[in-house]
Design an enzyme around this catalytic site. Structure first.
Site, PDB file in Angstrom:
ATOM      1  N   GLY A 157     -10.256  -6.910  -3.218  1.00  0.00           N
ATOM      2  CA  GLY A 157     -10.964  -7.471  -2.261  1.00  0.00           C
ATOM      3  C   GLY A 157     -11.230  -9.078  -2.366  1.00  0.00           C
ATOM      4  O   GLY A 157     -10.401  -9.240  -3.647  1.00  0.00           O
ATOM      5  N   CYS A 180      -3.725  -4.263  -3.471  1.00  0.00           N
ATOM      6  CA  CYS A 180      -4.612  -5.183  -3.069  1.00  0.00           C
ATOM      7  C   CYS A 180      -6.030  -5.149  -3.297  1.00  0.00           C
ATOM      8  O   CYS A 180      -6.642  -4.018  -3.623  1.00  0.00           O
ATOM      9  CB  CYS A 180      -4.152  -4.764  -1.513  1.00  0.00           C
ATOM     10  SG  CYS A 180      -4.941  -2.957  -0.847  1.00  0.00           S
ATOM     11  N   CYS A 219      -9.878  -3.794  -6.618  1.00  0.00           N
ATOM     12  CA  CYS A 219      -9.401  -2.403  -6.343  1.00  0.00           C
ATOM     13  C   CYS A 219      -8.605  -2.727  -8.099  1.00  0.00           C
ATOM     14  O   CYS A 219      -7.835  -1.226  -8.631  1.00  0.00           O
ATOM     15  CB  CYS A 219      -8.932  -2.135  -5.591  1.00  0.00           C
ATOM     16  SG  CYS A 219     -10.135  -1.886  -3.836  1.00  0.00           S
ATOM     17  N   HIS A 252      -9.128   7.567  -4.766  1.00  0.00           N
ATOM     18  CA  HIS A 252      -9.794   6.361  -5.028  1.00  0.00           C
ATOM     19  C   HIS A 252     -10.881   5.726  -5.962  1.00  0.00           C
ATOM     20  O   HIS A 252     -11.534   4.221  -5.485  1.00  0.00           O
ATOM     21  CB  HIS A 252      -9.317   4.925  -4.089  1.00  0.00           C
ATOM     22  CG  HIS A 252      -9.395   3.180  -3.903  1.00  0.00           C
ATOM     23  ND1 HIS A 252      -8.816   2.881  -5.483  1.00  0.00           N
ATOM     24  CD2 HIS A 252      -8.705   2.390  -3.574  1.00  0.00           C
ATOM     25  CE1 HIS A 252      -8.640   1.791  -5.215  1.00  0.00           C
ATOM     26  NE2 HIS A 252      -9.082   1.064  -4.517  1.00  0.00           N
TER      27      HIS A 252
END
Length: 382
Positions: free
Chosen positions: A368, A366, A88, A336
């Protein structure tokens, strides 16, 4: 050699199967590349490289989407592109790589950004054939546990005692703030319209006006029968792209460009990969320590709203005021588009800092695998 950001733009963010779903991700990327140099008033031939974030690098986003985007934009063939994946945070990482390359003297001018067309290349596409190395390795190391972000979000709720009311109140606030920013025209300055078969799209599609705790209460939990996470307090699946123009101060002066901001400090860290989403907490602490700044020195914080529990746990841990946390809403309202989200948030962050004359802003996401980037921007007033 000091690196500065001189321009930042983004497409509107479209819902899954929505207004941008008919646009190839290379075309979404080309739209912001063209808009970036047009607004800056430069010839793209001065760009040394395009560093582009993208998570699902398969199908239409495979074979180095950065280079495909450059060619789709009609830029000179001499301009290369490289695609990076830090989940992300991919386009936030792209900016950090771009700044480091300029400050090391390797490049003079770099475009950093990213894209994700989640309508056309769904999540999980890159691991759809057989068992992925991710699944296999995590099973081996974590006693058969395969990390799941939704379960991680529920684990956060339990650890920080976040109730269904807490997360739904936060989600409703995200939509309320995003709608207010849209109504004030604050988003217009960031957005490059996208041409579609139905005309130009110039507004974010995911904002749901009138969202309330009462309307969200009707949604069933997704990951646990007695859980708190559902579609309304998680980030939306989306399509979109964003880009920032980075160059040395000397080149900016040569082209009579006004620097907007600089990356004061950039860090990345790892955390527990099973709960997965708590990385922004240590990343923020690491960034502040490295920058030798206090929490009180930061005038605005952007913590990506992957799930409402993520910024709420971060806030409880660090004690940041509501007013300066995601002041214009976040991914719960906007959506997102994985590989493009970091750059989208950075674009909004820079605009907010300039509008409110805020010297320092901090962005963290945050990611993965239990990772997180944190970037501190410093405003450069004209």
């Amino acid at each position: 050699m000091s690196a500065v950001i001189v321009e930042a733009v983004r497409t509107p963010v479209g819902r899954k199967k929505g207004c941008l779903s008919g646009i190839h991700p290379a075309d979404l990327s080309a739209t912001v590349l063209a808009g970036l140099v047009e607004r800056a008033g430069i010839d793209p031939e001065i760009v040394d490289d395009v560093i582009w974030g993208c998570v699902q690098q398969v199908s239409e986003q495979a074979i180095d989407i950065a280079r495909t985007a450059v060619l789709t934009a009609g830029w000179p063939e001499s301009i290369p592109g490289v695609t990076v994946d830090r989940q992300c945070g991919s386009s936030q990482q792209a900016l950090n790589f771009a700044v480091a390359s300029v400050e090391a003297g390797h490049y003079d001018v770099v475009v950093a950004g990213g894209v994700e067309s989640m309508s056309r290349v769904p999540m999980g596409s890159s691991t759809s054939v057989g068992e992925s190395p991710f699944t296999q390795r995590y099973r081996e190391r974590y006693d058969g546990v395969v990390p799941n972000q939704g379960i991680g979000a529920e684990m956060i709720a339990q650890k920080w005692s976040l109730s269904r009311s807490d997360v739904d109140t936060y989600a409703a606030r995200s939509h309320e703030r995003a709608a207010a920013a849209q109504d004030a025209g604050w988003l217009d300055e960031q957005i490059v319209p996208v041409t579609t078969a139905d005309g130009n799209v110039s507004a974010d599609e995911g904002i749901r006006r009138g969202t309330s705790v009462e309307t969200l209460a009707k949604l069933a939990p997704v990951f646990a029968e007695d859980g708190v996470i559902h579609a309304g307090n998680a980030s939306q699946v989306s399509d979109g792209s964003a880009a920032l123009l980075v160059m040395s101060e000397e080149v900016a002066r040569r082209h009579s460009l006004t620097p907007l901001a600089r990356v004061h400090t950039a860090v990345v860290t790892g955390a527990d990969p099973v709960i997965m989403l708590t990385g922004p907490i240590p990343a923020t602490e690491k960034a502040l320590a490295k920058a030798r700044l206090n929490l009180s020195d930061i005038g605005v914080f952007e913590v990506n709203e992957a799930f409402a529990t993520v910024p709420l746990a971060w806030q409880r841990e660090l004690g940041v005021d509501d007013d300066i946390l995601n002041p214009n809403g976040g991914a719960i309202a906007f959506g997102h588009p994985l590989g493009g989200s970091g750059a989208r948030i950075l674009t909004d962050l820079i605009a907010h800092m300039r509008r409110n004359h805020i010297r320092y802003g901090l962005q963290t996401m945050c990611e993965g695998g239990g990772q997180a980037n944190a970037t501190i921007l410093e405003l450069l007033e004209a």
